[in-house]
Design an enzyme around this catalytic site. Structure first.
Site: not given
Ligand SMILES: Nc1ncnc2c1ncn2[C@@H]1O[C@H](COP(=O)(O)OP(=O)(O)OP(=O)(O)O)[C@@H](O)[C@H]1O
Ligand SMILES: [Mg+2]
Length: 695
Positions: A36-37, A218-219, A254, A626
């Site tokens: 997402k981030t 975000d969040e 979350q 995490r």
């Molecule tokens: N399409 C992709 N290909 C490879 N790696 C990815 C891809 N999308 C995300 N990632 C990797 O996966 C990990 C999690 O991504 P991110 O932090 O954006 O998730 P999030 O959904 O924001 O998580 P959270 O809910 O904990 O905030 C990061 O290390 C990111 O670089």
């Molecule tokens: Mg995130």
């Protein structure tokens, strides 16, 4: 070195869709680690590509640290120049910016001051004539919650359920009046006042709506009602084509700030209030192994589902999640540190920053700090505000706040008495009396003739000298820009007030005094650095950081203080609360104190409602997710409770992870069989589709 891959190749189709959808409101609702981030940072790049000026892109993150990280990620995608201009901030710092530019329209002075939690407590004690800190804290808590729900003292009084709440609502009214008199705002005002601005002032509303061409959040699950309204007001553009241009990303599982007024209602309201909303789910988790993700999914399955979500990972089964039963806090710390040492010994590529120790409350950090220190493993305690909570730093901040706003009475009182300058309680009492009677600040009252007559020439002389000095300093602070001059100015000030001597005089131990003085020097460097002007080296590009005056920097400091994150990226083990771990990831995580009473947390006085338990379960889910490669869950057989040692009961969440089933499923023989089969399939696939020959 190879050039970085094109943006598109690092996004999956659903992420791509979210990134490329620019024509209306968009919500990415997806589980932990699904990117997402990453969608937010890539969407920033996409918006720039579409021709939007970086200044018109607002990205809102949950903490200052997350904002720094987001700017870093954006920098690597779009380069330093564009990244510098992006409006990446927290809701609170966006609020400061809006109030600084337009607060005058609400009757605020240009240089208003921002009260921290201690100051608020002081004002509340005063306003409610209360000497009992416990009661004042309860008011603080209740009033803040009300403010975050969008209530005023009047509406709170109408809605009050019992006598306690009625008293709190009345104190809230007095409190609000004091803040107006002091020209001060608290943290909650940093959101509610900008909202009021947009609602009541057409000119300001149009300006801010035009200012931002796209807002990214975000969040999103942790926004509260007032933040939601602020977001809505910002994107509620008059021009239909410009209306609702925002992207929010979040995960209802979350949501862990319900206790601070965050509400899941905001997720439900979005599709109702923005009928054009495009909702995009993401299902692949790129962070954790299947073993970790399965434990997380099992735990969260215990909560009622609001939105159906799937989450899978193809990073392989990985190490099983392990549970360590420990004899007490010391033993637990030993186990955690031993694990870090063992993993580092096994794999020379691992660094301290690949590890995190997560706990439910800040109080739990101490034994881990001690063991890590003894093992000479560098660590940082994040989210604990330890540095900025130190008395010497608070002293200096009070001075800076006084420069920003002379009407800030709590800051005035701290500065005028630290270091001591022969102005005693009686004098200050008189001053307070006059300032109360005339409804002016203490600083303003200080120069009156009536006070002079009441105090006599010697006493008033001391006060006047202090007043003149503050005026002088303020002039200097306004006109000193850039890191180098700022440092000279700040050191000169410390010399003037003889702060070093004050520290040595007030400490019995020279060693302690020296350590405190070294904190002061750290602080001076930190403030000076924020005044900018140095050359920054960035991927070969060189540019000058924008210069700011000491006064400007002082104003933003209060906000940074609350989050107490200096954004230093060093090679250290992270010690942090679960709340502060949100959004982050580490290869190896140790989750400690996973006991009934700690996680789920329960105080003796409060009942465990189903809602509270659900929020605790979401915290556990955040903690588990995490971890990227390994997770150790530690639980205490015996634990300290106040001065006593009591029996420790493993948290119900440990059972809920269903690790037994997982290990059964992953019986070593079975595992071997599965791995063999997987390998066989891979070989067969490779044989069927030989790779294209390199050109
Ligand atoms: N399409 C992709 N290909 C490879 N790696 C990815 C891809 N999308 C995300 N990632 C990797 O996966 C990990 C999690 O991504 P991110 O932090 O954006 O998730 P999030 O959904 O924001 O998580 P959270 O809910 O904990 O905030 C990061 O290390 C990111 O670089
Ligand atoms: Mg995130």
């Amino acid at each position: 070195m190879s050039s970085s891959p094109p943006v598109a190749s690092t996004l999956n189709p659903a992420q791509m869709e979210a990134v490329h959808y620019l024509s209306g409101p968009c919500l990415v609702l997806a589980g932990a680690g699904s990117g997402k981030t990453r969608v937010i940072t890539h969407k920033i790049a996409r918006l720039l590509q579409a021709g939007l000026n970086p200044k018109r892109i607002a990205a809102i993150t949950f903490t200052n640290k997350a904002a720094l990280e987001m700017r870093e990620r954006a920098r690597s995608l779009v380069g330093p120049k564009a990244a510098k201009d992006l409006a990446i901030s927290t809701f609170h710092s966006l609020g400061v910016r809006m109030l600084r530019e337009d607060g005058v329209k609400l009757g605020l002075k240009e240089q208003f001051s921002i009260l921290d939690s201690d100051d608020v407590l002081g004002v509340l004690r005063d306003a409610g004539s209360c000497t009992d800190n416990k009661i004042a804290r309860q008011w603080q808590w209740t009033i803040s919650l009300w403010k975050n729900m969008g209530l005023t003292s009047d509406t709170a009084l109408d809605a009050a359920k019992d006598d306690d709440e009625r008293v709190a609502a009345k104190v809230m009214k007095l409190y609000e009046e004091r803040l107006v008199a002091y020209q001060a705002v608290d943290f909650d005002d940093l959101i509610s006042m900008p909202l009021k601005l947009l609602r009541t002032n057409d000119e300001a509303r149009q300006k801010w709506q035009r200012q931002f061409g796209h807002v990214l959040v975000d969040e999103y699950q942790d926004t509260n009602a007032v933040q939601y309204e602020l977001l809505k007001a910002l994107v509620d553009h008059e021009d239909e084509h410009q209306r609702g241009l925002f992207t929010a990303v979040g995960d209802d599982d979350q949501s862990i700030y319900g206790w601070r007024g965050a509400t899941i209602e905001n997720l439900k309201r979005l599709p109702e209030e923005f009928p054009r909303l495009k909702v995009i789910p993401l299902e692949q988790n790129y962070r954790s192994t299947s073993a970790i993700l399965r434990a997380a999914n099992e735990v969260i399955a215990g909560n009622p589902k609001i939105f159906e979500k799937k989450l899978w990972s193809d990073l392989g089964e990985g190490e099983p999640v392990r549970v360590a039963e420990c004899d007490g806090e010391e033993h637990e710390a030993e186990r955690a540190v031993a694990r870090i040492q063992a993993l580092m010994a096994q794999d020379a590529r691992l660094k301290p920053s690949d590890f995190a120790i997560l706990y439910r409350t800040n109080f739990q950090a101490r034994p881990f700090e001690q063991k890590l220190r003894a093992a000479q493993i560098p660590y940082k305690v994040s989210g604990g505000q330890s540095f900025f909570d130190k008395a010497e730093i608070k002293d200096l901040c009070a001075w800076l706040r006084l420069l920003v706003n002379q009407d800030d009475d709590p800051a005035f009182l701290r500065a005028v008495t630290t270091p001591k300058r022969g102005i005693g309680h009686t004098t200050l009492g008189k001053l307070g009396e006059f300032s109360g009677k005339w409804k002016v600040s203490m600083f303003e009252a200080l120069f009156s003739d009536t006070l002079a007559a009441a105090l006599g020439p010697k006493t008033i002389g001391g006060l006047h000298e202090f007043g003149r000095y503050v005026n002088d300093m303020q002039y200097k602070a306004r006109h000193t820009v850039g890191a180098e001059d700022a440092k000279t100015m700040l050191l000169g000030w410390l010399k003037d007030i003889d702060y070093e001597k004050h520290l040595y005089d007030s400490e019995d131990s020279e060693k302690v005094a020296a350590a405190r003085w070294s904190n002061v020097m750290d602080f001076v460097d930190w403030v000076a650095k924020r005044c900018g002007g140095q050359i920054e080296q960035d991927g070969g590009a060189t540019f000058e950081a924008e210069k700011k005056s000491v006064l400007d920097v002082a104003q933003t400091i209060s906000v940074i203080l609350s989050l107490a994150e200096r954004g230093e990226e060093q090679d250290q083990v992270t010690l942090t609360t679960l709340h502060a771990s949100k959004g982050l990831e580490w290869p190896h995580v140790v989750l400690v104190g996973v006991n009934e009473g700690i996680l789920p947390f329960k105080s003796d006085t409060e009942e465990m409602t189903p809602e509270r338990l659900e929020e605790e379960r979401r915290l556990m889910y955040v903690g588990i997710t995490r971890a990227q490669r390994s997770l150790l869950v530690a639980t205490l057989r015996r634990r300290k409770k106040g001065r006593e040692t009591v029996q420790g009961i493993p948290s119900r969440f440990i059972n809920e992870m269903k690790l037994h089933e997982a290990t059964n499923r992953e019986d070593p023989k079975e595992r071997l069989k599965r791995l063999r089969a997987e390998l066989g399939a891979k070989v067969a696939a490779a044989a069927a589709n030989p790779p294209a020959e390199a050109p």
